[in-house]
Design a protein around this motif. Structure first.
Motif, short mmCIF file in Angstrom:
data_model
loop_
_atom_site.label_atom_id
_atom_site.label_comp_id
_atom_site.label_asym_id
_atom_site.label_seq_id
_atom_site.Cartn_x
_atom_site.Cartn_y
_atom_site.Cartn_z
N SER A 42 0.83 -1.20 0.00
CA SER A 42 0.00 0.00 0.00
C SER A 42 0.87 1.26 0.00
O SER A 42 0.57 2.24 -0.69
N ASN A 43 1.98 1.24 0.73
CA ASN A 43 2.91 2.38 0.68
C ASN A 43 3.50 2.56 -0.72
O ASN A 43 3.63 3.68 -1.21
N ALA A 44 3.87 1.44 -1.35
CA ALA A 44 4.45 1.51 -2.69
C ALA A 44 3.42 2.07 -3.66
O ALA A 44 3.71 2.92 -4.51
N LEU A 84 10.08 -3.35 -4.30
CA LEU A 84 10.60 -2.19 -5.05
C LEU A 84 9.45 -1.45 -5.73
O LEU A 84 8.52 -2.07 -6.22
N ASP A 85 9.56 -0.12 -5.72
CA ASP A 85 8.58 0.65 -6.48
C ASP A 85 9.27 1.78 -7.21
O ASP A 85 10.33 2.23 -6.78
N SER A 86 8.66 2.22 -8.33
CA SER A 86 9.22 3.37 -9.05
C SER A 86 8.39 4.61 -8.73
O SER A 86 8.00 5.36 -9.60
N VAL A 131 -1.10 0.20 11.30
CA VAL A 131 0.20 -0.03 11.90
C VAL A 131 1.34 0.40 10.99
O VAL A 131 2.42 0.70 11.44
N GLY A 132 1.09 0.42 9.68
CA GLY A 132 2.06 0.98 8.76
C GLY A 132 3.35 0.19 8.63
O GLY A 132 3.43 -1.00 8.91
N PHE A 133 4.34 0.93 8.23
CA PHE A 133 5.64 0.37 7.90
C PHE A 133 6.21 -0.52 9.02
O PHE A 133 6.82 -1.55 8.77
N TYR A 134 6.02 -0.10 10.26
CA TYR A 134 6.66 -0.81 11.38
C TYR A 134 6.22 -2.24 11.54
O TYR A 134 6.92 -3.04 12.16
P1 ADP Z 1 1.15 5.44 6.53
O1 ADP Z 1 1.32 4.71 5.23
O2 ADP Z 1 -0.07 5.05 7.29
O3 ADP Z 1 1.35 6.92 6.43
P2 ADP Z 1 3.64 4.15 7.17
O4 ADP Z 1 4.34 3.96 8.46
O5 ADP Z 1 3.34 2.90 6.41
O6 ADP Z 1 2.33 4.94 7.49
O7 ADP Z 1 4.48 5.08 6.24
C1 ADP Z 1 4.85 6.34 6.71
C2 ADP Z 1 5.20 7.27 5.56
O8 ADP Z 1 6.45 6.92 4.98
C3 ADP Z 1 4.25 7.26 4.39
O9 ADP Z 1 3.13 8.08 4.64
C4 ADP Z 1 5.14 7.82 3.28
O10 ADP Z 1 5.23 9.23 3.39
C5 ADP Z 1 6.48 7.24 3.62
N1 ADP Z 1 6.71 6.00 2.84
C6 ADP Z 1 6.61 4.73 3.27
N2 ADP Z 1 6.89 3.85 2.29
C7 ADP Z 1 7.17 4.59 1.18
C8 ADP Z 1 7.53 4.28 -0.19
N3 ADP Z 1 7.64 3.02 -0.62
N4 ADP Z 1 7.74 5.31 -1.01
C9 ADP Z 1 7.63 6.61 -0.59
N5 ADP Z 1 7.28 6.95 0.65
C10 ADP Z 1 7.05 5.97 1.55
#
Ligand code: ADP
Length: 624
Positions: A42-44, A84-86, A131-134
């Motif tokens: 979802s972040n990508a 990986l994402d572009s 919970v996001g990235f962590y």
């Molecule tokens: P959320 O997605 O809920 O904001 P995350 O902890 O998953 O929380 O990510 C925090 C932030 O880090 C994102 O909002 C974005 O700004 C940045 N980020 C994370 N992954 C990527 C990515 N693959 N490319 C660009 N920015 C990213």
């Protein structure tokens, strides 16, 4: 990809709450481990959406012609997983601010709150704030991010952390725009290096991503937006997964709406009502809004102008062809098309709720329990839908069980033939409201009283003066139409009543607006009610909470002339004996009523008077 490390890296400490949050995520999500992949994809996808949006108006970015896609690679030998994402990539500041900190202050507040109250947090709760990235640290003991921002003069960076307390950032040479996240998998998570496992997890929601996803080189999704499918083509399970994907919620939604409108405005929408209110629904930094697409191109994920504020709990996607493609966020806010879509969506959402209220009352009650507080604020803001909103209101009442609601329509159906008004009582809990002496008359005469127990009711009830020609009235007001006769036991004569009231007045004169004979009391000796211009007790309590100096208006004291204590006082007054006792009793009765009302400001006088009375009572017991 050749990357060269430049010397000199910088190490940063996580904020203290970070560690706690991490533990929490790991402890509560261990049965939902694969969530992390959804979060990273979802972040990508967000990052790719940002590039795509930027390209609508600006082609002067790094690798403007590069394919926008997501690549996922597992390596069993190294025990690693790469995403990986572009996409838009990250600057050094992004890495520090976005990755090195907790997503929202609401999350931190929540963790602290739970810790303070010694409660444990489960997956359901954690799902409410995303919970996001962590969450990737559930499966990885070390994570590396290599990234380069899409600016043509951007710089590459490597971010590394084992999630335990610090992270390191260094400059690297990187030619490609976008981000590469490498997870060094824990031993018990090595399955996430296996292609079959990755495909299995990703297939569940890959079709909601607007860009091709390749797992080890093989494309796994069709990139056809779900909302472009016909109703019959979509499986229930697909909808649920889609909801979870866009909302980061763990629960299934309570219900959904699939719309395709053509006419004054053309759009498609997939909307969801969550099962649970997110913890931060009332916080200022609550991130709400629908995902907005213009002709299949993502525009923004927090488009507030598509919903009125009181419906901000709705999640979903709107796709319209009525917006210009090079639209900016500012333009969306003012556009005619957006206003029309908002109008149409609001109507459809209210229709859905109405259908639930009629056909699935339990589901509607579940909705109202979670979102009623916010929903009711619509009464004061959305005048065009006022009538619909009023029909959708729900309250507990003296004729419902605790926690069970009635509508105004049901209340009116149950009204007695002689009853003209709809009665309500404001309170802060069912049990305290039920003990309010002002209810006695209504109980005795079998008159239903709505119990307004939500703090917001104090404000919203003011937008509800009438329902179907019946005035809506607080039972704490003095001017009620109390026609039913109360059978009281041997009331005092008119003359005795007048004299006793005079005695009360001589003692309480400046503390009270008036003293009258009560028509509503049955078991209690006295009660306080609000004069014509005054406010309800609950409103006063709120005012006092906001302003300590607030003194409120004087009340009317009602006396139950049939009560044994009142008759005793009348007798003593008549005989002219034990004057001090009469005076103390009157003061106690009055201040006791203030106490019940929550407005006794000096309890010490009350207590010392009580002591004096008890002393008197114990001394004069004849047997001793
Ligand atoms: P959320 O997605 O809920 O904001 P995350 O902890 O998953 O929380 O990510 C925090 C932030 O880090 C994102 O909002 C974005 O700004 C940045 N980020 C994370 N992954 C990527 C990515 N693959 N490319 C660009 N920015 C990213």
């Amino acid at each position: 990809m050749a990357t060269q490390t430049t010397p000199g890296s910088e190490t940063f400490e996580y904020r203290a709450e970070m560690k706690q949050l991490l533990h929490l995520i790991i402890d509560s999500l261990y049965t939902h481990k694969d969530i992390f992949l959804r979060e990273l994809i979802s972040n990508a996808s967000d990052a790719l959406n940002k590039v795509q949006f930027r390209l609508l108006t600006d082609r002067d970015i790094l690798q403007s012609d590069a394919e926008r896609r997501i690549d996922i690679r597992g390596d069993k030998n190294e025990n690693t997983l790469r995403i990986l994402d572009s996409g838009i990539g990250m600057t050094r500041e992004d890495l520090i601010d976005q990755i090195g900190t907790v997503a929202s202050s609401g999350t931190v507040a929540f963790v602290e709150e739970m810790k303070a109250s010694g409660k444990t947090i489960d997956a359901q709760m954690i799902g409410q704030f995303g919970v996001g990235f962590y969450s990737a640290f559930m499966v990885a003991d070390r994570i590396t991010i290599e990234t380069r921002n899409a600016e043509s003069d951007g710089q590459g960076y490597r971010w590394t952390s084992d999630g335990s307390g610090t992270f390191t950032i260094e400059e690297i040479e990187r030619g490609d725009r976008g981000t590469e996240v490498t997870l060094h998998l824990k031993d018990d998570a090595s399955e996430f290096a296996e292609i079959w496992k990755l495909k299995e997890v990703i297939r569940r929601y890959s079709n909601f991503v607007d860009f091709p996803i390749h797992v080890d080189g093989e494309k796994v999704n069709t990139v056809r937006a779900l909302w472009h499918k016909g109703k019959s083509e979509i499986e229930e399970e697909e909808l649920t997964e889609f909801y979870k994907f866009i909302s980061s919620d763990f629960n299934d939604p309570l219900g959904h709406l699939h719309l395709h409108l053509e006419g004054r405005v053309d759009f498609r929408a997939l909307l969801f009502v969550p099962k649970r209110a997110p913890r931060d629904l009332f916080r200022e930094d609550y991130k709400y809004g629908l995902h907005l697409y213009s002709s299949n191109v993502f525009i923004q994920d927090d488009c507030k102008s598509l919903l009125p504020d009181y419906l901000r709990f709705i999640r979903g996607v709107v796709d319209t062809e009525d917006l210009p493609l090079n639209i900016s966020r500012e333009v969306t806010q003012q556009s005619q098309a957006m206003a029309k879509i908002q109008h149409a969506l609001t109507g459809k959402i209210l229709d859905l709720l109405k259908t639930w209220a009629l056909d699935e009352p339990d589901k509607y009650a579940a909705f109202f329990r979670e979102f009623g507080t916010l929903f009711k604020t619509g009464l004061g803001t959305d005048f065009s839908n006022r009538d619909e909103l009023i029909e959708l209101l729900r309250y507990e009442s003296t004729k419902t069980e605790k926690g069970v609601y009635t509508s105004l329509e049901q209340y009116v159906d149950r009204m007695q033939s002689a009853q003209k008004e709809i009665y309500y009582l404001l309170g802060d809990s069912r049990s305290s409201a039920e003990k309010n002496p002002n209810l006695e008359y209504f109980k005795k005469n079998d008159l239903e009283v709505l119990l307004l127990l939500d703090p917001v009711d104090v404000f919203t009830v003011t937008s509800l003066p009438k329902y179907k020609d019946h005035e809506v009235k607080s039972i704490e007001k003095a001017d009620l139409d109390l026609k039913m006769e109360k059978k009281s036991k041997e009331a005092l004569s008119k003359h005795e009543q007048k004299k006793l009231i005079e005695r009360f007045k001589s003692i309480l004169s400046d503390r009270i607006e008036d003293i009258v004979v009560s028509r509503r009391l049955v078991d209690s000796a006295v009660t306080l009610v609000v004069g014509k211009a005054g406010m309800d007790a609950q409103v006063e309590r709120m005012m006092r909470m906001m302003d300590e100096q607030f003194s409120g208006s004087k009340k009317v004291l009602e006396i139950n002339m049939g009560h044994p204590l009142i008759r005793n006082l009348a007798t003593l007054r008549e005989k002219g004996s034990r004057d001090r006792l009469v005076e103390l009793s009157i003061l106690q009765l009055f201040e006791g009523a203030l106490l019940v009302d929550g407005s006794l400001s000096a309890p010490s006088d009350f207590v010392s008077r009580m002591t004096e009375l008890m002393e008197d009572a114990t001394a004069s017991t004849p047997q001793d």
